[in-house]
Design an enzyme around this catalytic site. Structure first.
Site, mmCIF file in Angstrom:
data_model
loop_
_atom_site.group_PDB
_atom_site.id
_atom_site.type_symbol
_atom_site.label_atom_id
_atom_site.label_comp_id
_atom_site.label_asym_id
_atom_site.label_seq_id
_atom_site.Cartn_x
_atom_site.Cartn_y
_atom_site.Cartn_z
ATOM 1 N N GLY A 53 32.475 38.667 33.943
ATOM 2 C CA GLY A 53 33.111 38.567 35.249
ATOM 3 C C GLY A 53 32.556 37.461 36.124
ATOM 4 O O GLY A 53 32.808 37.454 37.318
ATOM 5 N N GLU A 71 33.219 35.931 24.380
ATOM 6 C CA GLU A 71 32.697 37.302 24.436
ATOM 7 C C GLU A 71 33.668 38.355 23.897
ATOM 8 O O GLU A 71 34.851 38.062 23.690
ATOM 9 C CB GLU A 71 32.223 37.676 25.845
ATOM 10 N N ARG A 84 37.002 47.571 24.835
ATOM 11 C CA ARG A 84 37.832 48.542 25.549
ATOM 12 C C ARG A 84 39.297 48.149 25.404
ATOM 13 O O ARG A 84 39.601 47.058 24.931
ATOM 14 C CB ARG A 84 37.479 48.513 27.041
ATOM 15 N N VAL A 88 43.651 45.680 30.600
ATOM 16 C CA VAL A 88 44.791 45.780 31.521
ATOM 17 C C VAL A 88 46.047 45.194 30.873
ATOM 18 O O VAL A 88 47.127 45.778 30.931
ATOM 19 C CB VAL A 88 44.477 45.034 32.839
ATOM 20 N N ARG A 115 50.626 40.817 37.373
ATOM 21 C CA ARG A 115 49.883 41.895 38.037
ATOM 22 C C ARG A 115 50.308 41.927 39.506
ATOM 23 O O ARG A 115 50.106 40.952 40.228
ATOM 24 C CB ARG A 115 48.381 41.650 37.948
#
Ligand code: MV4
Length: 453
Positions: free
Chosen positions: A164, A288, A292, A295, A339
């Site tokens: 992030g 990376e 998980r 989104v 989004r």
């Protein structure tokens, strides 16, 4: 087979998991904070347990609260969604110790992927291309100077425990390296309680491209193509699409082959995303792994026809990929995701509040993943994602046309949203030519400012 699972999340992703469970005949338990009492995930789950106050640290991030809710409802498994506890290997370990299946990779694998320089070395060892950089952790600024001298400036210092964008510093000359090293290390120590740094060659104008992986518990791995995620602002993605206009079938095949080998070798299970940067010369290098569901998973679902959340549940039940997927995975058509955030379309200031009225688009090639409803409230405590507007077409042009139609028919009153921003981006010439990289939004906002003034 699971009888009942707990969903340790909220909002649209909690609803998405409930949908997958309903399709599989699995009962669901929602958990909610005091701010989410009237949320749709609470309404549509078979049972619901309040796990604490509005603040995430006291509810959705509170491991003892979530585990207690799982124990009193007697669930077989926990789906963590994204964010919150989804990549917390300690949580996955507590689940295991409590006899509850964690729907995700094993804790040791998630822990490894969370240490970015270990993920980097592991990928390298199995033939996945990585950027030139340090071998493991940098001992001190002295060693960083040595590595940077070898690979050439600019370089980027990154936090081992990062992600992030925190704990990152771009270094353009050896003179500024010692200071930037100290800053990055301190920031990483504050944010992640781990000041370890590694470094890589800095890519000035990359595309952000990520590959979707599914792996079962019998050693089988499938790669479901890539997503283009370059349209971002301050490390928040705004638009994602699949496939990437910059990835050729040859490149896709080469990367997928390397990832299959690597993920088999590390014993990775369940869903994962592998992030890459594409240089202006078209080279694609690993940065990376995200352990998980993400989104933006729906764009991959639309071009592959695979229900990724259902696949996660079935993998965790011990099923084989060959039984989950109907034959080889093929990519067909094009999908886009906008989004829709509860924020002002020009200032980006968050805009929580009550939804006064709502009318959602539909029609052929349109999907809306949201927990919004008329009269519902977007609390100020969590992220600002209000809805995901996803379109599918036979090609990128048709997906864009359908997105424009769907944005025009997306009516929400009571809060500000990014709908107008997306309308402008869909009409932008650079976007329409897929001339996108991680600086696209910056250029777009400058063009918009110039045209307004
Ligand atoms: C980079 C990079 C350039 N070169 N690494 C930002 C978040 C983290 N996941 C990785 N990031 C970057 N790593 C090298 N070697 C540029 C970024 C970056 C970025 C990456 C993807 C999407 C948006 C970005 C915005 C700023 C910086």
């Amino acid at each position: 087979m699971f009888q009942k699972i707990l969903i340790a999340n909220r909002g649209e992703i909690a609803l998405r998991v409930i949908c997958a469970c309903k399709d599989l005949g699995i009962k669901t338990v929602a958990v909610y904070s005091e701010a989410d009492r009237y949320s749709l995930h609470v309404r549509f789950a078979d049972e619901a347990v309040c796990i604490g106050p509005a603040k995430s640290a006291l509810s959705y991030l509170n491991i003892p609260s979530v585990i207690s809710a799982a124990e009193i409802t007697n669930v077989d498994a926990i789906h963590p969604g994204y964010g919150f506890l989804s990549e917390n290997s300690d949580f996955a370990e507590v689940c295991q110790a409590s006899g509850i299946k964690f729907i995700g990779p094993r804790p040791d694998v998630t822990r490894m992927m969370g240490l970015k320089q270990i993920a980097r070395e592991t990928m390298k060892a199995h033939g996945v291309p990585i950027l030139p950089g340090s071998d493991g952790i940098l001992e001190d600024a002295e060693q960083a100077l040595e590595v940077a001298g070898q690979i050439g400036y600019p370089v980027i210092l990154k936090a081992s425990a990062g992600g992030g964008g925190r704990g990152m510093r771009i270094v353009r000359t050896p003179e500024e390296l010692p200071n930037l090293f100290a800053q990055a290390s301190q920031e990483a120590l504050n944010a992640f309680s781990n000041g370890d740094l590694y470094c890589e060659k800095f890519i000035e104008k990359p595309r952000h491209i990520e590959f979707q992986v599914l792996a079962d518990e019998h050693g089988n791995v499938e790669v479901l193509g890539e997503r283009e995620c370059s349209v971002q602002r301050r490390h928040q993605k705004l638009i994602e699409e699949a496939p990437s206009a910059a990835v050729t079938p040859e490149l896709r095949k080469r990367i997928a082959g390397a990832l299959k080998k690597a993920f088999k070798a590390i014993g990775y299970t369940n869903a994962g995303t592998v992030e890459f940067l594409m240089d202006e010369d078209g080279s694609l290098n690993f940065i990376e792994v995200n352990a998980r569901i993400q989104v933006e998973h729906p764009v991959t679902e639309l071009i592959t026809g695979v229900d990724l959340v259902q696949a996660q549940l079935r993998i965790a039940q011990g099923e084989k990929l060959t039984d989950i997927l109907d034959g080889p995975v093929t990519l067909k058509g094009h999908a886009l995701e906008c989004r829709i955030n509860a924020e002002h379309p020009v200032t980006f200031v968050p805009s929580p509040g009550r939804i006064q009225s709502l009318s959602l688009p539909g029609g052929i090639g349109v999907r809306v993943d949201t927990a919004l409803y008329p009269g519902g409230v977007i609390p100020p405590y969590y992220d600002s994602l209000a809805a995901k507007l996803i379109t599918y077409g036979k090609d990128r042009e048709q997906a864009i046309a359908r997105m424009q139609r769907a944005l025009d028919m997306f009516v929400v009153e009571g809060i500000h949203t990014s709908v107008p921003l997306h309308q402008e981006i869909m009409a932008d010439d650079e976007f329409r030519r897929a001339a996108i990289d991680t600086h696209f939004i910056q250029r777009f906002l400058e063009r918009r400012k110039k045209n307004a003034g």
